[in-house]
Motif scaffolding. Structure first.
Motif, PDB file in Angstrom:
ATOM      1  N   ARG A  13       0.797  -1.229   0.000  1.00 31.23           N
ATOM      2  CA  ARG A  13       0.000   0.000   0.000  1.00 31.23           C
ATOM      3  C   ARG A  13       0.828   1.276   0.000  1.00 31.23           C
ATOM      4  NH1 ARG A  13      -4.739  -2.180   4.144  1.00 31.23           N
ATOM      5  NH2 ARG A  13      -5.425  -3.850   2.737  1.00 31.23           N
ATOM      6  N   GLU A  14       2.108   1.184   0.300  1.00 33.48           N
ATOM      7  CA  GLU A  14       2.905   2.410   0.256  1.00 33.48           C
ATOM      8  C   GLU A  14       3.171   2.870  -1.178  1.00 33.48           C
ATOM      9  OE1 GLU A  14       7.304   2.408   0.708  1.00 33.48           O
ATOM     10  OE2 GLU A  14       6.945   0.565   1.831  1.00 33.48           O
ATOM     11  N   ASN A  17      -2.121   2.021  -4.855  1.00 30.78           N
ATOM     12  CA  ASN A  17      -3.348   2.609  -4.308  1.00 30.78           C
ATOM     13  C   ASN A  17      -4.522   1.648  -4.373  1.00 30.78           C
ATOM     14  OD1 ASN A  17      -6.047   4.137  -5.036  1.00 30.78           O
ATOM     15  ND2 ASN A  17      -4.856   5.545  -3.760  1.00 30.78           N
ATOM     16  N   GLU A  42      -2.898   9.734 -12.466  1.00 32.81           N
ATOM     17  CA  GLU A  42      -2.693   8.396 -11.920  1.00 32.81           C
ATOM     18  C   GLU A  42      -1.760   7.597 -12.828  1.00 32.81           C
ATOM     19  OE1 GLU A  42      -5.279   4.785  -9.951  1.00 32.81           O
ATOM     20  OE2 GLU A  42      -6.118   5.824 -11.675  1.00 32.81           O
ATOM     21  N   GLN A  95       0.122   4.585  -6.121  1.00 31.59           N
ATOM     22  CA  GLN A  95       0.088   5.829  -5.380  1.00 31.59           C
ATOM     23  C   GLN A  95       0.789   6.901  -6.212  1.00 31.59           C
ATOM     24  OE1 GLN A  95      -1.616   6.229  -2.767  1.00 31.59           O
ATOM     25  NE2 GLN A  95      -1.639   4.382  -1.515  1.00 31.59           N
ATOM     26  N   GLY A  98       4.332   6.482  -7.168  1.00 31.70           N
ATOM     27  CA  GLY A  98       4.648   5.067  -6.972  1.00 31.70           C
ATOM     28  C   GLY A  98       5.337   4.428  -8.154  1.00 31.70           C
ATOM     29  N   ASP A 164       6.258  11.699  -0.584  1.00 29.90           N
ATOM     30  CA  ASP A 164       5.464  10.548  -0.985  1.00 29.90           C
ATOM     31  C   ASP A 164       4.280  10.317  -0.059  1.00 29.90           C
ATOM     32  OD1 ASP A 164       7.027   9.694  -3.283  1.00 29.90           O
ATOM     33  OD2 ASP A 164       8.598   9.196  -1.841  1.00 29.90           O
ATOM     34  N   PRO A 168      -0.602  11.554  -1.787  1.00 26.92           N
ATOM     35  CA  PRO A 168      -1.965  11.000  -1.735  1.00 26.92           C
ATOM     36  C   PRO A 168      -2.968  11.939  -1.079  1.00 26.92           C
ATOM     37  CG  PRO A 168      -0.356   9.343  -1.077  1.00 26.92           C
ATOM     38  CD  PRO A 168       0.367  10.660  -1.142  1.00 26.92           C
ATOM     39  N   ASN A 171      -4.598  14.208  -3.587  1.00 23.82           N
ATOM     40  CA  ASN A 171      -5.694  13.564  -4.301  1.00 23.82           C
ATOM     41  C   ASN A 171      -6.949  13.499  -3.446  1.00 23.82           C
ATOM     42  OD1 ASN A 171      -4.251  13.062  -6.673  1.00 23.82           O
ATOM     43  ND2 ASN A 171      -3.340  11.231  -5.814  1.00 23.82           N
TER      44      ASN A 171
END
Length: 277
Positions: A13-14, A17, A42, A95, A98, A164, A168, A171
């Motif tokens: 999850r880091e 997304n 994205e 993410q 990412g 980082d 998120p 967003n």
């Protein structure tokens, strides 16, 4: 039609997304749908293990039959996707930043708007993953195959920076955040912030927040077509409807009414999940 968005394994999850699965079988006697996608920052990894769609890049009038697995970097213009009769899609939505952490390639080196065959950037195991997806009839197994592949990439991830963790949140706010605030939370100067945005997103900070706000407006209308544009404009932080219309023309070269008509002609909703926890 089957459409569902899944949360990735906690360890992923880091930099991941969401994982979206979309399945659509259209009789050969019927015309398959064409779906519009908004400008969106994205970054994604797609798998099409069976029939592949055709992508139309509207700014260049270019049509491309997509490979069975693609990477998508910064998308700053509207595109259309003509779906095949037998469609099975798995999308890994990264993410923000990412994809840079996974590849180690500055996003300024990715081609804007166009998709790229993922085997050129990841590894040849992508072809083996596609074969595995073709051979399993289980959705759970398909998700396991994709996520195990991503888990194998954890050891090559670029180090996580304070930015980082901030990206998120931009967003989630729908782009309604001050650039100075972003720099402060990321523990960098405004000039450093700009350099890191270009590296991780391929976009300037102000452009990214503006595009994020516009994409949210698009998504609300797509999901709730009866909502008035004026209501959407205020909900997304625009001064008025004309302010939103100017962004429509800047990003898409068309008026909101054209997009509204496209939504009505397509019963398929593929909204993004940038704005969800």
């Amino acid at each position: 039609m089957f459409y569902k968005v899944f949360q990735p394994y906690p360890a992923l999850r880091e930099f991941v997304n969401n994982i979206m699965v979309f399945q659509l079988d259209i009789p050969l006697s019927e015309k398959p749908p064409t779906i519009s996608f908004p400008p969106l920052a994205e970054q994604c990894l797609y798998f099409y293990p069976f029939e592949v769609p055709e992508s139309e890049y509207l700014t260049t009038n270019k049509k491309v039959i997509l490979p069975q697995s693609i990477l998508v970097g910064p998308q700053v213009n509207r595109i259309k996707l003509k779906m095949p009769h037998r469609n099975f899609t798995i999308k890994v939505g990264f993410q923000p930043g990412g994809l840079y952490r996974l590849l180690g390639i500055p996003m300024t080196e990715m081609i804007m708007d166009e998709s790229l065959e993922s085997t050129y950037f990841l590894d040849k195991n992508i072809k083996f993953i596609i074969e595995q997806l073709q051979e399993t009839a289980s959705l759970e197994k398909s998700l396991e195959i994709i996520q195990n592949f991503l888990l194998s990439k954890l050891k090559v991830l670029k180090p996580k920076l304070p930015l980082d963790a901030v990206l998120p949140l931009i967003n989630k706010s729908g782009g309604l955040v001050n650039i100075d605030t972003i720099a402060s939370q990321a523990c960098v100067s405004n000039r450093q912030l700009e350099r890191l945005f270009l590296q991780r997103l391929g976009l300037q900070p102000k452009f990214f927040t503006r595009m994020t706000r516009f994409a949210k407006a698009w998504t609300i209308k797509e999901k709730f077509p009866d909502t008035k544009w004026t209501t959407i404009a205020y909900e997304c932080g625009y001064f008025d409807q004309m302010h939103l219309i100017r962004d429509f023309k800047a990003f898409c070269g068309i008026s909101p009414s054209v997009i509204e008509a496209e939504f009505k002609n397509s019963p398929y909703y593929l909204g993004n999940h940038f704005y969800e926890d």
